[in-house]
Design a protein around this motif. Structure first.
Motif, PDB file in Angstrom:
ATOM      1  N   ARG A   1       3.160   8.942  16.531  1.00 21.14           N
ATOM      2  CA  ARG A   1       4.094   7.831  16.355  1.00 21.14           C
ATOM      3  C   ARG A   1       4.690   7.854  14.953  1.00 21.14           C
ATOM      4  O   ARG A   1       4.065   8.293  14.001  1.00 21.14           O
ATOM      5  CB  ARG A   1       3.392   6.505  16.611  1.00 21.14           C
ATOM      6  N   LEU A   2       5.900   7.356  14.860  1.00 22.75           N
ATOM      7  CA  LEU A   2       6.553   7.238  13.566  1.00 22.75           C
ATOM      8  C   LEU A   2       5.840   6.149  12.768  1.00 22.75           C
ATOM      9  O   LEU A   2       5.337   5.181  13.340  1.00 22.75           O
ATOM     10  CB  LEU A   2       8.029   6.883  13.767  1.00 22.75           C
ATOM     11  N   GLN A   3       5.794   6.289  11.451  1.00 22.13           N
ATOM     12  CA  GLN A   3       5.038   5.369  10.604  1.00 22.13           C
ATOM     13  C   GLN A   3       5.952   4.366   9.912  1.00 22.13           C
ATOM     14  O   GLN A   3       6.850   4.751   9.171  1.00 22.13           O
ATOM     15  CB  GLN A   3       4.267   6.160   9.542  1.00 22.13           C
ATOM     16  N   MET A   4       5.710   3.088  10.158  1.00 23.88           N
ATOM     17  CA  MET A   4       6.472   2.040   9.504  1.00 23.88           C
ATOM     18  C   MET A   4       6.057   1.933   8.043  1.00 23.88           C
ATOM     19  O   MET A   4       4.879   1.974   7.720  1.00 23.88           O
ATOM     20  CB  MET A   4       6.234   0.683  10.157  1.00 23.88           C
ATOM     21  N   VAL A   5       7.043   1.790   7.168  1.00 25.11           N
ATOM     22  CA  VAL A   5       6.770   1.551   5.760  1.00 25.11           C
ATOM     23  C   VAL A   5       7.362   0.210   5.349  1.00 25.11           C
ATOM     24  O   VAL A   5       6.709  -0.573   4.672  1.00 25.11           O
ATOM     25  CB  VAL A   5       7.328   2.688   4.869  1.00 25.11           C
ATOM     26  N   THR A   6       8.598  -0.059   5.767  1.00 29.12           N
ATOM     27  CA  THR A   6       9.243  -1.331   5.445  1.00 29.12           C
ATOM     28  C   THR A   6       9.811  -1.941   6.714  1.00 29.12           C
ATOM     29  O   THR A   6      10.142  -1.230   7.667  1.00 29.12           O
ATOM     30  CB  THR A   6      10.394  -1.148   4.429  1.00 29.12           C
TER      31      THR A   6
ATOM     32  N   VAL B   1      12.227 -10.147   4.232  1.00 35.16           N
ATOM     33  CA  VAL B   1      11.427  -8.922   4.144  1.00 35.16           C
ATOM     34  C   VAL B   1      10.075  -9.232   4.786  1.00 35.16           C
ATOM     35  O   VAL B   1       9.293 -10.027   4.266  1.00 35.16           O
ATOM     36  CB  VAL B   1      11.255  -8.461   2.681  1.00 35.16           C
ATOM     37  N   ILE B   2       9.826  -8.615   5.912  1.00 38.49           N
ATOM     38  CA  ILE B   2       8.592  -8.867   6.662  1.00 38.49           C
ATOM     39  C   ILE B   2       7.454  -8.012   6.100  1.00 38.49           C
ATOM     40  O   ILE B   2       6.314  -8.463   5.991  1.00 38.49           O
ATOM     41  CB  ILE B   2       8.811  -8.564   8.162  1.00 38.49           C
ATOM     42  N   HIS B   3       7.778  -6.783   5.758  1.00 39.20           N
ATOM     43  CA  HIS B   3       6.790  -5.855   5.194  1.00 39.20           C
ATOM     44  C   HIS B   3       7.510  -4.987   4.174  1.00 39.20           C
ATOM     45  O   HIS B   3       8.432  -4.254   4.523  1.00 39.20           O
ATOM     46  CB  HIS B   3       6.179  -4.998   6.312  1.00 39.20           C
ATOM     47  N   SER B   4       7.096  -5.068   2.927  1.00 41.34           N
ATOM     48  CA  SER B   4       7.792  -4.351   1.854  1.00 41.34           C
ATOM     49  C   SER B   4       7.140  -3.002   1.566  1.00 41.34           C
ATOM     50  O   SER B   4       6.008  -2.732   1.973  1.00 41.34           O
ATOM     51  CB  SER B   4       7.804  -5.197   0.578  1.00 41.34           C
ATOM     52  N   TYR B   5       7.834  -2.192   0.827  1.00 43.06           N
ATOM     53  CA  TYR B   5       7.315  -0.905   0.377  1.00 43.06           C
ATOM     54  C   TYR B   5       6.049  -1.120  -0.451  1.00 43.06           C
ATOM     55  O   TYR B   5       5.068  -0.395  -0.307  1.00 43.06           O
ATOM     56  CB  TYR B   5       8.389  -0.170  -0.437  1.00 43.06           C
ATOM     57  N   GLU B   6       6.071  -2.138  -1.291  1.00 44.07           N
ATOM     58  CA  GLU B   6       4.904  -2.444  -2.128  1.00 44.07           C
ATOM     59  C   GLU B   6       3.703  -2.843  -1.277  1.00 44.07           C
ATOM     60  O   GLU B   6       2.564  -2.482  -1.596  1.00 44.07           O
ATOM     61  CB  GLU B   6       5.240  -3.550  -3.135  1.00 44.07           C
ATOM     62  N   ASP B   7       3.935  -3.594  -0.183  1.00 42.97           N
ATOM     63  CA  ASP B   7       2.844  -3.955   0.739  1.00 42.97           C
ATOM     64  C   ASP B   7       2.172  -2.695   1.282  1.00 42.97           C
ATOM     65  O   ASP B   7       0.943  -2.592   1.325  1.00 42.97           O
ATOM     66  CB  ASP B   7       3.367  -4.780   1.927  1.00 42.97           C
ATOM     67  N   THR B   8       2.993  -1.756   1.706  1.00 46.20           N
ATOM     68  CA  THR B   8       2.470  -0.514   2.270  1.00 46.20           C
ATOM     69  C   THR B   8       1.687   0.270   1.227  1.00 46.20           C
ATOM     70  O   THR B   8       0.589   0.769   1.501  1.00 46.20           O
ATOM     71  CB  THR B   8       3.619   0.354   2.824  1.00 46.20           C
TER      72      THR B   8
END
Length: 147
Positions: free
Chosen positions: A94-99, A106-113
């Motif tokens: 599966r493709l990996q969500m980053v943002t 912004v539901i999920h940020s780069y910094e969260d990841t």
């Protein structure tokens, strides 16, 4: 495997959906994936959040709880993603969500990841340390018992 820099991510925009998939046919537990329907290819793009796949094999691949994404299901969203290649025989197709962003939210940020990845790496380091320590202690104790 490291996560690409934010400017190296791929982006896809479309209507967000959530898929709940059983881990196996005999189990009641499910893993949650984010999904977008690609009108060009007429396929469903599934996104996982298994940043630790390379470190823990078949680790949890869910992207959070349904409550995190429920307000955005059916709405336009943009997902930043990358393809995670296999390491040491462990793969994740599966493709990996980053943002993830919907409108101005912004539901999920780069910094969260990046914080999640750092946490997984720290856990791995401690696991390796304590496993090595336990192995040495066991080896020493077995040596004492045989004397």
């Amino acid at each position: 495997m490291s996560i690409p820099k934010e400017n190296e991510l791929h982006y896809y925009s479309g209507k967000l959906d959530v898929l709940n998939v059983r881990t196996d046919h005999n189990s009641k537990s499910t893993e949650q994936y984010l999904a977008f329907y690609d009108k060009k290819t007429k396929t469903i793009l599934e996104f996982s959040c298994a940043y630790s796949q390379a470190f823990f094999g078949t680790s949890d691949r869910s992207c959070g709880s349904s409550n995190d994404f429920e307000p955005y299901v059916g709405k336009m969203a943009t997902i930043g993603w990358y393809r995670q290649y296999g390491i040491l025989g462990y793969t994740n197709n599966r493709l990996q969500m980053v943002t993830l962003k919907s409108g101005d939210k912004v539901i999920h940020s780069y910094e969260d990841t990046m914080m999640e990845v750092k946490r997984h790496k720290t856990t791995l380091k401690y696991s390796i340390f304590f496993t090595a320590l336990l192995s040495m202690l066991t080896y020493w104790m077995l040596g004492k018992l045989n004397q």
